[in-house]
Scaffold this active site. Structure first.
Site, mmCIF file in Angstrom:
data_model
loop_
_atom_site.group_PDB
_atom_site.id
_atom_site.type_symbol
_atom_site.label_atom_id
_atom_site.label_comp_id
_atom_site.label_asym_id
_atom_site.label_seq_id
_atom_site.Cartn_x
_atom_site.Cartn_y
_atom_site.Cartn_z
ATOM 1 N N LYS A 177 0.830 -1.361 -0.005
ATOM 2 C CA LYS A 177 -0.015 -0.041 0.066
ATOM 3 C C LYS A 177 0.929 1.148 0.098
ATOM 4 O O LYS A 177 0.678 2.273 -0.772
ATOM 5 C CB LYS A 177 -0.957 0.285 1.494
ATOM 6 C CG LYS A 177 -1.815 -1.132 1.332
ATOM 7 C CD LYS A 177 -2.833 -0.928 2.479
ATOM 8 C CE LYS A 177 -2.101 -0.881 3.810
ATOM 9 N NZ LYS A 177 -1.492 -2.195 4.201
ATOM 10 N N ARG A 236 -9.215 0.968 9.094
ATOM 11 C CA ARG A 236 -8.606 -0.302 9.313
ATOM 12 C C ARG A 236 -9.904 -0.962 10.404
ATOM 13 O O ARG A 236 -9.590 -2.142 10.762
ATOM 14 C CB ARG A 236 -7.322 -0.167 10.208
ATOM 15 C CG ARG A 236 -6.165 -0.606 9.467
ATOM 16 C CD ARG A 236 -5.166 -0.413 10.512
ATOM 17 N NE ARG A 236 -3.836 -0.853 10.093
ATOM 18 C CZ ARG A 236 -2.962 -0.283 9.469
ATOM 19 N NH1 ARG A 236 -2.946 0.867 8.976
ATOM 20 N NH2 ARG A 236 -1.881 -1.218 9.234
ATOM 21 N N ARG A 282 12.013 -5.821 4.551
ATOM 22 C CA ARG A 282 11.644 -4.537 3.989
ATOM 23 C C ARG A 282 12.683 -3.401 4.826
ATOM 24 O O ARG A 282 12.826 -3.693 5.971
ATOM 25 C CB ARG A 282 10.405 -3.992 3.949
ATOM 26 C CG ARG A 282 9.524 -3.595 4.893
ATOM 27 C CD ARG A 282 8.217 -3.359 4.399
ATOM 28 N NE ARG A 282 7.217 -2.938 5.575
ATOM 29 C CZ ARG A 282 6.028 -2.801 5.680
ATOM 30 N NH1 ARG A 282 5.569 -2.868 4.522
ATOM 31 N NH2 ARG A 282 5.460 -2.624 6.754
ATOM 32 N N ARG A 287 11.867 -0.454 10.024
ATOM 33 C CA ARG A 287 10.444 -0.152 11.188
ATOM 34 C C ARG A 287 10.742 -0.926 12.179
ATOM 35 O O ARG A 287 11.003 -2.385 11.953
ATOM 36 C CB ARG A 287 9.108 -0.185 10.142
ATOM 37 C CG ARG A 287 8.629 0.775 9.474
ATOM 38 C CD ARG A 287 7.554 0.785 8.902
ATOM 39 N NE ARG A 287 6.481 0.052 9.453
ATOM 40 C CZ ARG A 287 5.125 0.106 9.162
ATOM 41 N NH1 ARG A 287 4.894 0.449 7.995
ATOM 42 N NH2 ARG A 287 4.327 -0.511 9.828
ATOM 43 N N ARG A 310 0.237 -8.332 13.827
ATOM 44 C CA ARG A 310 -0.341 -7.129 12.796
ATOM 45 C C ARG A 310 -1.241 -8.011 12.122
ATOM 46 O O ARG A 310 -2.346 -7.572 11.354
ATOM 47 C CB ARG A 310 0.759 -6.510 12.191
ATOM 48 C CG ARG A 310 1.271 -5.409 13.149
ATOM 49 C CD ARG A 310 2.784 -4.925 12.432
ATOM 50 N NE ARG A 310 2.607 -4.202 11.423
ATOM 51 C CZ ARG A 310 3.739 -4.142 10.579
ATOM 52 N NH1 ARG A 310 4.788 -4.403 10.853
ATOM 53 N NH2 ARG A 310 3.510 -3.286 9.406
HETATM 54 P P1 AMP Z 1 1.184 0.834 8.929
HETATM 55 O O1 AMP Z 1 2.118 1.780 8.693
HETATM 56 O O2 AMP Z 1 -0.134 1.284 8.172
HETATM 57 O O3 AMP Z 1 1.435 -0.513 8.914
HETATM 58 O O4 AMP Z 1 0.638 1.189 10.371
HETATM 59 C C1 AMP Z 1 1.477 0.821 11.416
HETATM 60 C C2 AMP Z 1 0.833 0.673 12.592
HETATM 61 O O5 AMP Z 1 0.226 2.053 13.056
HETATM 62 C C3 AMP Z 1 -0.082 -0.202 12.871
HETATM 63 O O6 AMP Z 1 0.104 -1.615 13.061
HETATM 64 C C4 AMP Z 1 -1.182 0.164 13.755
HETATM 65 O O7 AMP Z 1 -0.673 0.039 15.370
HETATM 66 C C5 AMP Z 1 -1.118 1.928 13.753
HETATM 67 N N1 AMP Z 1 -2.165 2.185 12.745
HETATM 68 C C6 AMP Z 1 -1.999 2.836 11.644
HETATM 69 N N2 AMP Z 1 -3.161 3.200 10.950
HETATM 70 C C7 AMP Z 1 -4.038 2.812 11.832
HETATM 71 C C8 AMP Z 1 -5.532 2.647 11.889
HETATM 72 N N3 AMP Z 1 -6.367 3.164 10.723
HETATM 73 N N4 AMP Z 1 -6.147 2.408 12.887
HETATM 74 C C9 AMP Z 1 -5.389 1.929 14.158
HETATM 75 N N5 AMP Z 1 -4.141 1.688 14.099
HETATM 76 C C10 AMP Z 1 -3.520 2.187 12.897
#
Ligand code: AMP
Length: 223
Positions: A13, A88, A127, A161, A172
């Protein structure tokens, strides 16, 4: 245009959203990036979000909904935006509908990048990205052409990360299955959901997404 990129962690994404911003001017709004920035700066939101993020759990709906509600009213979103990592949960999807109604806008498309779970682990744990320009690489599938040097900007510092370790990734993926997958039928019922096969080569994923969003370039002339 207002659109959403949905899909499990590691589906691509972020990579595709950055490309869409670069090539088609669709402003990328990544809740993950915003939350990581808040954690790095030690803000109130960052302090509230940190533990959940490190455990691979979702941050509370209230926090992310408030972040997005404020962000989409900023001037750089006036011509539209692309949501990456939000919504989400079904509650977030419902909150998004309400916010868009408030500003008299509507959602144009939701694209799911579908990738089976068994191939996501290697994608995520391998990554890393350029600390200078954010270009994304993978030690197994897409290393820089010259080891240790970013293909895009020539930078030599790379970052990983903190939540891309196997234990957190498993959590996750579980959070995605339990809380985010139900968002797919929510948009399917509204006739907005388009599915793209994220296992294909990256260029094909990109062109399928462009087609799904209706932003593909003109077809090459017939010879
Ligand atoms: P991502 O970079 O999108 O994989 O997000 C990293 C982490 O941020 C996730 O594992 C969640 O802990 C938090 N996070 C990101 N977006 C959301 C969301 N829309 N709702 C809840 N937690 C989020």
């Amino acid at each position: 245009m207002i659109a959403i990129l949905l899909g499990p962690p590691g589906a691509g994404k972020g990579t595709q959203a950055k490309r869409l911003e670069r090539e088609h001017g669709l402003k990328q709004l990544s809740t993950g990036d915003m939350l990581r920035d808040a954690v790095a700066r030690g803000t109130r939101v960052g302090k509230l979000a940190r533990a959940a993020m490190e455990a691979g759990d979702l941050v509370s709906d209230d926090i992310v909904v408030q972040i997005i509600a404020e962000r989409i009213t900023e001037p750089d979103c006036a011509n539209g935006f692309l949501l990456d990592g939000f919504p989400r949960t079904v509650a977030q999807a419902e909150a998004l509908d309400a916010m868009l109604e408030d500003i008299d806008r509507k959602l144009d498309a939701v694209v799911e990048i579908a990738v089976p779970e068994d191939i996501l682990m290697k994608r995520i744990t391998g990554r890393f990205s350029c600390a200078e320009c954010g270009a994304v690489y993978n030690e197994y599938f897409r290393p820089p052409k010259v080891s240790g040097r970013c293909d895009v900007c020539g930078g030599t510092r790379f970052v990983r990360r903190k939540d891309d370790n196997p234990e957190t990734v498993r959590q996750r993926l579980a959070a995605y299955r339990a809380q985010t997958e139900p968002v797919l039928p929510y948009y399917e019922k509204k006739g907005l959901l388009r599915r793209v096969d994220g296992e294909q080569p990256i260029g094909k994923v990109a062109s399928d997404i462009d087609r799904a969003l209706g932003v593909e370039g003109p077809a090459p002339p017939a010879c």
